[in-house]
Design a protein around this motif. Sequence first.
Motif, PDB file in Angstrom:
ATOM      1  N   VAL A  50      -3.010   2.856  -1.922  1.00  0.00           N
ATOM      2  CA  VAL A  50      -3.156   2.226  -0.321  1.00  0.00           C
ATOM      3  C   VAL A  50      -3.582   3.447   0.479  1.00  0.00           C
ATOM      4  CG1 VAL A  50      -1.889   1.294   1.588  1.00  0.00           C
ATOM      5  CG2 VAL A  50      -1.379   0.479  -0.895  1.00  0.00           C
ATOM      6  N   ILE A  51      -2.954   4.741   0.498  1.00  0.00           N
ATOM      7  CA  ILE A  51      -3.176   5.596   1.362  1.00  0.00           C
ATOM      8  C   ILE A  51      -4.821   6.066   0.976  1.00  0.00           C
ATOM      9  CG2 ILE A  51      -2.750   7.868   2.272  1.00  0.00           C
ATOM     10  CD1 ILE A  51      -0.815   5.333   3.139  1.00  0.00           C
ATOM     11  N   LEU A  52      -4.940   6.184  -0.188  1.00  0.00           N
ATOM     12  CA  LEU A  52      -6.400   6.811  -0.658  1.00  0.00           C
ATOM     13  C   LEU A  52      -7.374   5.687  -0.255  1.00  0.00           C
ATOM     14  CD1 LEU A  52      -5.906   8.370  -4.195  1.00  0.00           C
ATOM     15  CD2 LEU A  52      -6.334   9.445  -1.991  1.00  0.00           C
ATOM     16  N   ILE A  98       1.592  -1.847  10.126  1.00  0.00           N
ATOM     17  CA  ILE A  98       2.025  -3.522  10.594  1.00  0.00           C
ATOM     18  C   ILE A  98       2.169  -3.960   9.098  1.00  0.00           C
ATOM     19  CG2 ILE A  98       0.799  -5.353  11.484  1.00  0.00           C
ATOM     20  CD1 ILE A  98      -0.180  -3.778  13.540  1.00  0.00           C
ATOM     21  N   PHE A  99       1.120  -3.717   8.193  1.00  0.00           N
ATOM     22  CA  PHE A  99       1.100  -4.436   7.130  1.00  0.00           C
ATOM     23  C   PHE A  99       1.716  -4.068   5.770  1.00  0.00           C
ATOM     24  CE2 PHE A  99      -2.465  -6.087   9.168  1.00  0.00           C
ATOM     25  CZ  PHE A  99      -2.115  -7.428   9.444  1.00  0.00           C
ATOM     26  N   ALA A 100       2.640  -2.928   5.932  1.00  0.00           N
ATOM     27  CA  ALA A 100       3.541  -2.288   4.964  1.00  0.00           C
ATOM     28  C   ALA A 100       4.314  -3.226   4.190  1.00  0.00           C
ATOM     29  CB  ALA A 100       4.326  -1.000   5.512  1.00  0.00           C
ATOM     30  N   GLN A 101       5.029  -3.879   4.867  1.00  0.00           N
ATOM     31  CA  GLN A 101       5.856  -5.052   4.323  1.00  0.00           C
ATOM     32  C   GLN A 101       4.868  -6.023   3.550  1.00  0.00           C
ATOM     33  OE1 GLN A 101       9.236  -5.554   4.389  1.00  0.00           O
ATOM     34  NE2 GLN A 101       8.928  -6.926   2.789  1.00  0.00           N
ATOM     35  N   ALA A 104       3.888  -4.362   0.303  1.00  0.00           N
ATOM     36  CA  ALA A 104       4.885  -4.298  -0.710  1.00  0.00           C
ATOM     37  C   ALA A 104       5.177  -5.525  -1.332  1.00  0.00           C
ATOM     38  CB  ALA A 104       6.364  -3.717   0.114  1.00  0.00           C
ATOM     39  N   THR A 105       5.062  -6.779  -0.772  1.00  0.00           N
ATOM     40  CA  THR A 105       5.191  -7.974  -1.134  1.00  0.00           C
ATOM     41  C   THR A 105       3.922  -8.409  -2.143  1.00  0.00           C
ATOM     42  OG1 THR A 105       6.280  -8.552   0.798  1.00  0.00           O
ATOM     43  CG2 THR A 105       5.578 -10.579  -0.514  1.00  0.00           C
ATOM     44  N   HIS A 106       2.884  -7.920  -1.681  1.00  0.00           N
ATOM     45  CA  HIS A 106       1.759  -8.342  -2.649  1.00  0.00           C
ATOM     46  C   HIS A 106       2.013  -7.573  -4.036  1.00  0.00           C
ATOM     47  CE1 HIS A 106      -2.241  -8.737  -3.946  1.00  0.00           C
ATOM     48  NE2 HIS A 106      -2.288  -7.392  -4.154  1.00  0.00           N
ATOM     49  N   GLY A 111      11.530  -4.863  -0.528  1.00  0.00           N
ATOM     50  CA  GLY A 111      11.248  -4.640   0.833  1.00  0.00           C
ATOM     51  C   GLY A 111      11.476  -3.208   1.318  1.00  0.00           C
ATOM     52  N   SER A 112      12.550  -2.626   0.663  1.00  0.00           N
ATOM     53  CA  SER A 112      12.938  -1.428   0.891  1.00  0.00           C
ATOM     54  C   SER A 112      11.973  -0.267   0.744  1.00  0.00           C
ATOM     55  CB  SER A 112      14.419  -1.097   0.339  1.00  0.00           C
ATOM     56  OG  SER A 112      14.097  -0.872  -0.914  1.00  0.00           O
ATOM     57  N   TYR A 113      10.814  -0.538   0.078  1.00  0.00           N
ATOM     58  CA  TYR A 113       9.968   0.556  -0.245  1.00  0.00           C
ATOM     59  C   TYR A 113       8.828   0.516   0.879  1.00  0.00           C
ATOM     60  CZ  TYR A 113      11.947   0.856  -4.822  1.00  0.00           C
ATOM     61  OH  TYR A 113      13.095   1.210  -5.886  1.00  0.00           O
ATOM     62  N   THR A 114       8.954  -0.206   1.631  1.00  0.00           N
ATOM     63  CA  THR A 114       7.796  -0.273   2.861  1.00  0.00           C
ATOM     64  C   THR A 114       7.943   1.013   3.550  1.00  0.00           C
ATOM     65  OG1 THR A 114       9.338  -1.455   4.253  1.00  0.00           O
ATOM     66  CG2 THR A 114       8.000  -2.705   3.124  1.00  0.00           C
TER      67      THR A 114
END
Length: 168
Positions: A50-52, A98-101, A104-106, A111-114
Amino acid sequence: EEVKKRAVRGVASLFVRQGVLRFLGLVGMLFLARILSPDMVGVFAIAHFVILFFEEVSSLGLSAALLRKKENVTEIELRTVFTLQQSLALVSFIVIIIFAQDIATHYELDGSYTWLIRVFGIALLLASLKTIPMALLQRQLRHDLVEVSYVFLYIEYLVCSISMAYMG
């Protein structure tokens, strides 16, 4: 003649850097795979992806524009590229926060990994600070310094990642 020597050294240092980074990446991932559970290695890989992705999106080829310019780069151009780069990195960071959750869901993560995705977003902000110095070094054909800095950045990344994984 000096430009030719620097160009040849630049190509050689690029090949050496790629070999060193591949080796370090392999060793680093072996350490992480031993320390982390298989699930956590997957989560780490997703967050890293995601970061890359956002790092590539937020760059928009601004450093390449500086490199392709035939004349000397002016102070105003450097400031403009820096401001645009940091603005794009900040927008990407805000989108990640904003979209980390949702990310993670996708990927069907708990949810704790957000938090991990958000922490990697901070790394995106820090990585964007190297754009201008690297472009200036490349314009001066100082690829040797660029390659050495990339190796040290990667070693720092591995030391931090492995240390944090070891600490849980």
